[in-house]
Design a protein around this motif. Sequence first.
Motif, PDB file in Angstrom:
ATOM      1  N   MET A   1       0.842  -1.184   0.000  1.00 52.18           N
ATOM      2  CA  MET A   1       0.000   0.000   0.000  1.00 52.18           C
ATOM      3  C   MET A   1       0.888   1.249   0.000  1.00 52.18           C
ATOM      4  SD  MET A   1      -3.401   0.540   2.238  1.00 52.18           S
ATOM      5  CE  MET A   1      -2.795   1.004   3.825  1.00 52.18           C
ATOM      6  N   GLU A   2       0.461   2.253  -0.726  1.00 51.68           N
ATOM      7  CA  GLU A   2       1.206   3.510  -0.790  1.00 51.68           C
ATOM      8  C   GLU A   2       0.648   4.501   0.232  1.00 51.68           C
ATOM      9  OE1 GLU A   2       1.535   5.167  -4.640  1.00 51.68           O
ATOM     10  OE2 GLU A   2       2.578   3.434  -5.439  1.00 51.68           O
ATOM     11  N   PRO A   3       1.448   5.504   0.596  1.00 58.07           N
ATOM     12  CA  PRO A   3       0.922   6.526   1.500  1.00 58.07           C
ATOM     13  C   PRO A   3      -0.292   7.223   0.876  1.00 58.07           C
ATOM     14  CG  PRO A   3       3.299   6.765   1.256  1.00 58.07           C
ATOM     15  CD  PRO A   3       2.847   5.750   0.246  1.00 58.07           C
ATOM     16  N   LEU A   4      -1.226   7.597   1.708  1.00 58.68           N
ATOM     17  CA  LEU A   4      -2.409   8.324   1.270  1.00 58.68           C
ATOM     18  C   LEU A   4      -2.012   9.769   0.995  1.00 58.68           C
ATOM     19  CD1 LEU A   4      -5.526   8.515   0.991  1.00 58.68           C
ATOM     20  CD2 LEU A   4      -5.566   9.061   3.412  1.00 58.68           C
ATOM     21  N   GLU A  43       8.070   2.590   2.658  1.00 47.69           N
ATOM     22  CA  GLU A  43       8.287   1.267   3.248  1.00 47.69           C
ATOM     23  C   GLU A  43       7.332   1.036   4.430  1.00 47.69           C
ATOM     24  OE1 GLU A  43      12.163  -0.575   5.026  1.00 47.69           O
ATOM     25  OE2 GLU A  43      12.679   0.531   3.193  1.00 47.69           O
ATOM     26  N   ILE A  44       7.190   2.042   5.273  1.00 51.87           N
ATOM     27  CA  ILE A  44       6.284   1.935   6.430  1.00 51.87           C
ATOM     28  C   ILE A  44       4.844   1.825   5.951  1.00 51.87           C
ATOM     29  CG2 ILE A  44       5.417   3.115   8.495  1.00 51.87           C
ATOM     30  CD1 ILE A  44       8.313   4.259   8.794  1.00 51.87           C
ATOM     31  N   ALA A  45       4.490   2.584   4.918  1.00 49.28           N
ATOM     32  CA  ALA A  45       3.134   2.542   4.366  1.00 49.28           C
ATOM     33  C   ALA A  45       2.818   1.181   3.752  1.00 49.28           C
ATOM     34  CB  ALA A  45       2.946   3.639   3.324  1.00 49.28           C
ATOM     35  N   ALA A  46       3.831   0.520   3.200  1.00 50.62           N
ATOM     36  CA  ALA A  46       3.630  -0.785   2.560  1.00 50.62           C
ATOM     37  C   ALA A  46       3.237  -1.851   3.577  1.00 50.62           C
ATOM     38  CB  ALA A  46       4.889  -1.202   1.815  1.00 50.62           C
ATOM     39  N   ASP A  47       3.697  -1.687   4.816  1.00 44.06           N
ATOM     40  CA  ASP A  47       3.382  -2.644   5.874  1.00 44.06           C
ATOM     41  C   ASP A  47       3.217  -1.868   7.186  1.00 44.06           C
ATOM     42  OD1 ASP A  47       2.984  -5.007   7.245  1.00 44.06           O
ATOM     43  OD2 ASP A  47       5.126  -5.417   7.465  1.00 44.06           O
ATOM     44  N   VAL A  54      -0.643   6.026   7.063  1.00 42.65           N
ATOM     45  CA  VAL A  54       0.544   6.746   6.595  1.00 42.65           C
ATOM     46  C   VAL A  54       0.136   7.641   5.431  1.00 42.65           C
ATOM     47  CG1 VAL A  54       2.893   6.526   5.712  1.00 42.65           C
ATOM     48  CG2 VAL A  54       2.017   4.837   7.339  1.00 42.65           C
ATOM     49  N   CYS A  55       0.482   8.928   5.546  1.00 39.96           N
ATOM     50  CA  CYS A  55       0.015   9.933   4.583  1.00 39.96           C
ATOM     51  C   CYS A  55       1.160  10.853   4.166  1.00 39.96           C
ATOM     52  CB  CYS A  55      -1.066  10.794   5.229  1.00 39.96           C
ATOM     53  SG  CYS A  55      -2.349   9.899   6.116  1.00 39.96           S
ATOM     54  N   LYS A  56       0.918  11.559   3.047  1.00 39.58           N
ATOM     55  CA  LYS A  56       1.879  12.542   2.556  1.00 39.58           C
ATOM     56  C   LYS A  56       1.143  13.822   2.164  1.00 39.58           C
ATOM     57  CE  LYS A  56       5.768  10.588   0.775  1.00 39.58           C
ATOM     58  NZ  LYS A  56       6.718  10.307  -0.235  1.00 39.58           N
ATOM     59  N   VAL A  57       1.811  14.949   2.377  1.00 34.94           N
ATOM     60  CA  VAL A  57       1.302  16.252   1.951  1.00 34.94           C
ATOM     61  C   VAL A  57       2.408  16.948   1.175  1.00 34.94           C
ATOM     62  CG1 VAL A  57       0.529  18.545   2.688  1.00 34.94           C
ATOM     63  CG2 VAL A  57      -0.274  16.522   3.917  1.00 34.94           C
ATOM     64  N   ASN A  58       2.141  17.232  -0.099  1.00 39.50           N
ATOM     65  CA  ASN A  58       3.064  18.024  -0.910  1.00 39.50           C
ATOM     66  C   ASN A  58       2.803  19.492  -0.547  1.00 39.50           C
ATOM     67  OD1 ASN A  58       4.173  19.633  -2.987  1.00 39.50           O
ATOM     68  ND2 ASN A  58       4.044  17.935  -4.439  1.00 39.50           N
TER      69      ASN A  58
END
Length: 106
Positions: A1-4, A43-47, A54-58
Amino acid sequence: MEPLVLTEANFEAEVERYDGLAVIDFWAPWCGPCRMFSPIIDEIAADPPAGIKVCKVNVDEQPGLAVRYQVMSIPTLLLVKGGRAVATSVGFQDKKAVLALIEKHR
């Protein structure tokens, strides 16, 4: 899974109303330390640990979110639990340090 990927539009539903712990990486594509940190977040988002989102903000695309959480330097890792910021970490961290921070605030 990828970060949201978080935006102003989905932030409330995905983070503020989430009862678990949201781990948010504030980053930008031009930021060297962000590019080094990104694979660790991926990597953390994958598992992810149980109950962790796990999320990301550009910050270039979502400057309002960066302002709301007073993100002055990137990468910044923000942990939000039950709609409240519970921890912030600025700068590159290794995976072990990130996982320790997550464990501390679960």
